[in-house]
Write a protein that holds these residues in place. Structure first.
Motif, PDB file in Angstrom:
ATOM      1  N   LEU A  91       0.823  -1.056  -0.003  1.00  0.00           N
ATOM      2  CA  LEU A  91      -0.048  -0.026  -0.050  1.00  0.00           C
ATOM      3  C   LEU A  91       0.850   1.278  -0.073  1.00  0.00           C
ATOM      4  O   LEU A  91       1.747   1.433   0.924  1.00  0.00           O
ATOM      5  N   ILE A  92       0.825   2.321  -0.870  1.00  0.00           N
ATOM      6  CA  ILE A  92       1.329   3.148  -1.202  1.00  0.00           C
ATOM      7  C   ILE A  92       0.588   4.553  -0.934  1.00  0.00           C
ATOM      8  O   ILE A  92      -0.341   4.738  -1.434  1.00  0.00           O
ATOM      9  N   VAL A  93       0.851   5.160   0.297  1.00  0.00           N
ATOM     10  CA  VAL A  93       0.186   6.313   0.833  1.00  0.00           C
ATOM     11  C   VAL A  93       0.835   7.629   0.673  1.00  0.00           C
ATOM     12  O   VAL A  93       2.072   7.657   1.374  1.00  0.00           O
ATOM     13  N   CYS A  94       0.214   8.724   0.111  1.00  0.00           N
ATOM     14  CA  CYS A  94       0.972  10.007   0.108  1.00  0.00           C
ATOM     15  C   CYS A  94      -0.127  10.906   1.273  1.00  0.00           C
ATOM     16  O   CYS A  94      -1.299  11.134   0.593  1.00  0.00           O
ATOM     17  N   GLU A  95       0.391  11.362   2.167  1.00  0.00           N
ATOM     18  CA  GLU A  95      -0.272  12.127   3.020  1.00  0.00           C
ATOM     19  C   GLU A  95       1.007  13.280   3.839  1.00  0.00           C
ATOM     20  O   GLU A  95       2.080  12.950   3.914  1.00  0.00           O
ATOM     21  N   PRO A  96       0.256  14.218   4.287  1.00  0.00           N
ATOM     22  CA  PRO A  96       1.049  14.970   5.313  1.00  0.00           C
ATOM     23  C   PRO A  96       1.525  14.419   6.406  1.00  0.00           C
ATOM     24  O   PRO A  96       0.894  13.391   7.023  1.00  0.00           O
ATOM     25  N   VAL A  97       2.952  14.490   6.766  1.00  0.00           N
ATOM     26  CA  VAL A  97       3.264  14.064   7.982  1.00  0.00           C
ATOM     27  C   VAL A  97       3.601  15.370   9.144  1.00  0.00           C
ATOM     28  O   VAL A  97       4.572  15.851   8.450  1.00  0.00           O
ATOM     29  N   LEU A  98       3.212  15.257   9.977  1.00  0.00           N
ATOM     30  CA  LEU A  98       3.512  16.562  10.917  1.00  0.00           C
ATOM     31  C   LEU A  98       4.977  16.301  11.478  1.00  0.00           C
ATOM     32  O   LEU A  98       5.216  15.056  12.032  1.00  0.00           O
ATOM     33  N   PRO A  99       5.885  17.186  11.813  1.00  0.00           N
ATOM     34  CA  PRO A  99       7.055  16.895  12.523  1.00  0.00           C
ATOM     35  C   PRO A  99       6.759  17.049  14.033  1.00  0.00           C
ATOM     36  O   PRO A  99       5.675  17.475  14.357  1.00  0.00           O
ATOM     37  N   ILE A 100       7.804  16.425  14.577  1.00  0.00           N
ATOM     38  CA  ILE A 100       7.388  16.233  16.253  1.00  0.00           C
ATOM     39  C   ILE A 100       7.528  17.340  16.808  1.00  0.00           C
ATOM     40  O   ILE A 100       6.504  17.905  17.654  1.00  0.00           O
ATOM     41  N   GLN A 101       8.193  18.515  16.387  1.00  0.00           N
ATOM     42  CA  GLN A 101       8.474  19.673  16.969  1.00  0.00           C
ATOM     43  C   GLN A 101       8.081  21.026  16.269  1.00  0.00           C
ATOM     44  O   GLN A 101       8.180  20.831  14.971  1.00  0.00           O
ATOM     45  N   THR A 102       7.442  21.800  17.044  1.00  0.00           N
ATOM     46  CA  THR A 102       6.603  22.746  16.134  1.00  0.00           C
ATOM     47  C   THR A 102       7.585  24.175  15.982  1.00  0.00           C
ATOM     48  O   THR A 102       8.364  24.355  17.093  1.00  0.00           O
ATOM     49  N   ASP A 103       7.621  24.443  14.717  1.00  0.00           N
ATOM     50  CA  ASP A 103       8.541  25.652  14.564  1.00  0.00           C
ATOM     51  C   ASP A 103       7.829  26.657  13.568  1.00  0.00           C
ATOM     52  O   ASP A 103       6.528  26.483  13.173  1.00  0.00           O
ATOM     53  N   ASP A 104       8.719  27.736  13.032  1.00  0.00           N
ATOM     54  CA  ASP A 104       7.881  28.874  12.386  1.00  0.00           C
ATOM     55  C   ASP A 104       8.309  28.605  10.645  1.00  0.00           C
ATOM     56  O   ASP A 104       8.008  29.662  10.200  1.00  0.00           O
ATOM     57  N   THR A 105       8.727  27.445  10.432  1.00  0.00           N
ATOM     58  CA  THR A 105       9.346  27.177   9.096  1.00  0.00           C
ATOM     59  C   THR A 105       7.785  27.301   8.139  1.00  0.00           C
ATOM     60  O   THR A 105       6.803  26.913   8.713  1.00  0.00           O
ATOM     61  N   GLN A 106       8.176  27.803   6.988  1.00  0.00           N
ATOM     62  CA  GLN A 106       6.759  27.621   5.908  1.00  0.00           C
ATOM     63  C   GLN A 106       6.262  26.313   6.069  1.00  0.00           C
ATOM     64  O   GLN A 106       4.787  26.343   5.936  1.00  0.00           O
ATOM     65  N   ARG A 107       6.843  25.439   5.963  1.00  0.00           N
ATOM     66  CA  ARG A 107       6.367  24.056   5.806  1.00  0.00           C
ATOM     67  C   ARG A 107       5.489  23.674   7.071  1.00  0.00           C
ATOM     68  O   ARG A 107       4.358  23.211   6.757  1.00  0.00           O
ATOM     69  N   THR A 108       5.932  23.837   8.155  1.00  0.00           N
ATOM     70  CA  THR A 108       5.238  23.509   9.417  1.00  0.00           C
ATOM     71  C   THR A 108       4.016  24.422   9.358  1.00  0.00           C
ATOM     72  O   THR A 108       2.982  23.965   9.952  1.00  0.00           O
ATOM     73  N   ARG A 109       4.031  25.811   9.268  1.00  0.00           N
ATOM     74  CA  ARG A 109       3.031  26.379   9.165  1.00  0.00           C
ATOM     75  C   ARG A 109       1.769  25.849   8.414  1.00  0.00           C
ATOM     76  O   ARG A 109       0.538  26.226   8.599  1.00  0.00           O
ATOM     77  N   PHE A 110       2.211  25.653   7.002  1.00  0.00           N
ATOM     78  CA  PHE A 110       1.137  25.122   6.074  1.00  0.00           C
ATOM     79  C   PHE A 110       0.705  23.911   6.850  1.00  0.00           C
ATOM     80  O   PHE A 110      -0.649  23.596   6.574  1.00  0.00           O
ATOM     81  N   LEU A 111       1.421  22.960   7.042  1.00  0.00           N
ATOM     82  CA  LEU A 111       1.066  21.582   7.622  1.00  0.00           C
ATOM     83  C   LEU A 111      -0.152  21.670   8.785  1.00  0.00           C
ATOM     84  O   LEU A 111      -1.019  21.305   8.907  1.00  0.00           O
ATOM     85  N   LEU A 112       0.307  22.852   9.829  1.00  0.00           N
ATOM     86  CA  LEU A 112      -0.634  23.187  10.822  1.00  0.00           C
ATOM     87  C   LEU A 112      -1.934  23.779  10.472  1.00  0.00           C
ATOM     88  O   LEU A 112      -2.867  23.511  11.022  1.00  0.00           O
ATOM     89  N   GLY A 113      -1.791  24.567   9.503  1.00  0.00           N
ATOM     90  CA  GLY A 113      -2.968  25.406   8.784  1.00  0.00           C
ATOM     91  C   GLY A 113      -3.909  24.431   8.218  1.00  0.00           C
ATOM     92  O   GLY A 113      -4.779  24.530   8.194  1.00  0.00           O
TER      93      GLY A 113
END
Length: 354
Positions: A283-305
């Motif tokens: 099974l090949i799944v493509c999904e967002p994966v959250l980082p363990i730690q919260t930071d202010d990078t653009q990627r983390t902000r987008f994932l959390l939004g």
């Protein structure tokens, strides 16, 4: 006068309070087809607001100063680039790097539909109630204001359903191009099912890249696949991922499906996928994966939004998961091994082996 840090904090909170101006202005220029009017097949020659209006409203009319106000604001976010003459009496605009994502490509796709899909009236009505997902998580704000869940709502509104398909195609095609250039997991696969494949764009690209796949099935809700175009080598099959058996296969591809369902529903989907796979299948799944730690990078902000969007619209208790949470989900339904690949700014590629 406050300190510099105090003033910066006040300015920041006021900017956030007015942040709705950004997506709404973005929707406005998308509806007016401004990016295409400027781009003109790649010339990207700077145009004034009046010149843009004459292109998007050929019958005349429109308010050029108000369009310029939208263009100036979006320029500050990298959508457009401003060109001012020596005495600042005239401003012209070209498409900047971010704005290029709104330009319609040769396949008629762009990220414009994705932006519009997120800001339809039915969606916007739910946002004032987002705090209620904290007060009472048993029902989503979208359901409270619209009376039913998004997927059933889409099914009864052809225009929304069509926009959603176009939005998914617009973001899927660029991802798939990069994904297929890097990912080697389809080698040896002959029978592939795309679960939740929408219009079939992903499956079409996979089959074109891997002609060894002799049977390709796009499996999605009946109301979705009935709108899907005819694609050589692809069979569209309508069904419910919870109540219908997924066609037997040696590999399943699933992109951006698990995100929209509860933990229990995700486990049910995974169980159904496991049952459909031959021994040794994947099974090949493509999904967002959250980082363990919260930071202010653009990627983390987008994932959390994006995570808050899911909470508000689809499942109040569903959230983007960490890699370990996906690993445990796979093990819980019987998959033997799990691997994660990070080759995209947003979606991770997760392999579950039977």
């Amino acid at each position: 006068m406050g300190s510099e840090s105090d003033n910066g904090a006040r300015l920041r909170i006021m900017e956030l309070a007015n942040m709705i101006s950004v997506p709404m202005s973005l929707c406005a220029v998308i509806r007016l087809n401004v990016a295409d009017a400027i781009w003109q097949g790649g010339s990207n020659a700077p145009l004034s607001a009046s010149e843009i209006l004459s292109s998007v409203l050929p019958s005349g009319g429109g308010d050029a100063p108000n369009l310029e106000r939208l263009l100036r604001m979006l320029t500050s976010y990298g959508i457009f680039r401003e060109h001012i003459n020596a005495d600042a009496s005239e401003r012209r605009y070209s498409v900047d790097e971010v704005g290029k994502t709104l330009v319609t490509d040769k396949d008629g796709l762009s990220y414009g539909a994705y932006v519009l899909q997120h800001h339809q009236a039915a969606m916007m009505k739910a946002w004032p109630l987002v705090h209620e997902a904290v007060v009472d998580s048993s029902i989503e704000p979208f359901v409270k204001v619209n009376g039913e869940a998004p997927y059933s709502y889409y099914g009864k509104n052809p225009e929304m359903n069509s926009l959603m398909q176009k939005a998914m195609s617009g973001i899927s095609v660029p991802f798939m191009k990069a994904f297929l250039d890097s990912y080697q997991g389809f080698k040896g696969v002959t029978r592939l099912v795309d679960v939740g494949g929408s219009a079939g764009d992903c499956l079409r690209m996979i089959v074109e890249k891997h002609p060894s796949i002799t049977q390709a099935i796009n499996f999605d809700f009946p109301e979705v696949v009935q709108l899907a175009p005819n694609i050589p080598g692809v069979t569209h099959v309508g069904g419910d991922v919870f109540t219908s058996a997924i066609p037997n296969c040696d590999a399943i591809f699933m992109k951006s499906v698990l995100t929209a369902w509860s933990d229990e529903e995700c486990k049910a989907i995974m169980n159904n996928c496991y049952a459909a796979l031959s021994q040794g299948g994947k099974l090949i799944v493509c999904e967002p994966v959250l980082p363990i730690q919260t930071d202010d990078t653009q990627r983390t902000r987008f994932l959390l939004g994006s995570d808050i969007f899911i909470m508000n619209m689809y499942r109040a208790k569903r959230k983007h998961w960490t890699e370990e949470a996906y690993r445990q989900l796979g093990l819980s339904v019987g998959f033997r091994t799990f691997k994660a690949y990070y080759m995209d700014f947003f979606l991770a590629v997760l392999e579950f082996h039977k």
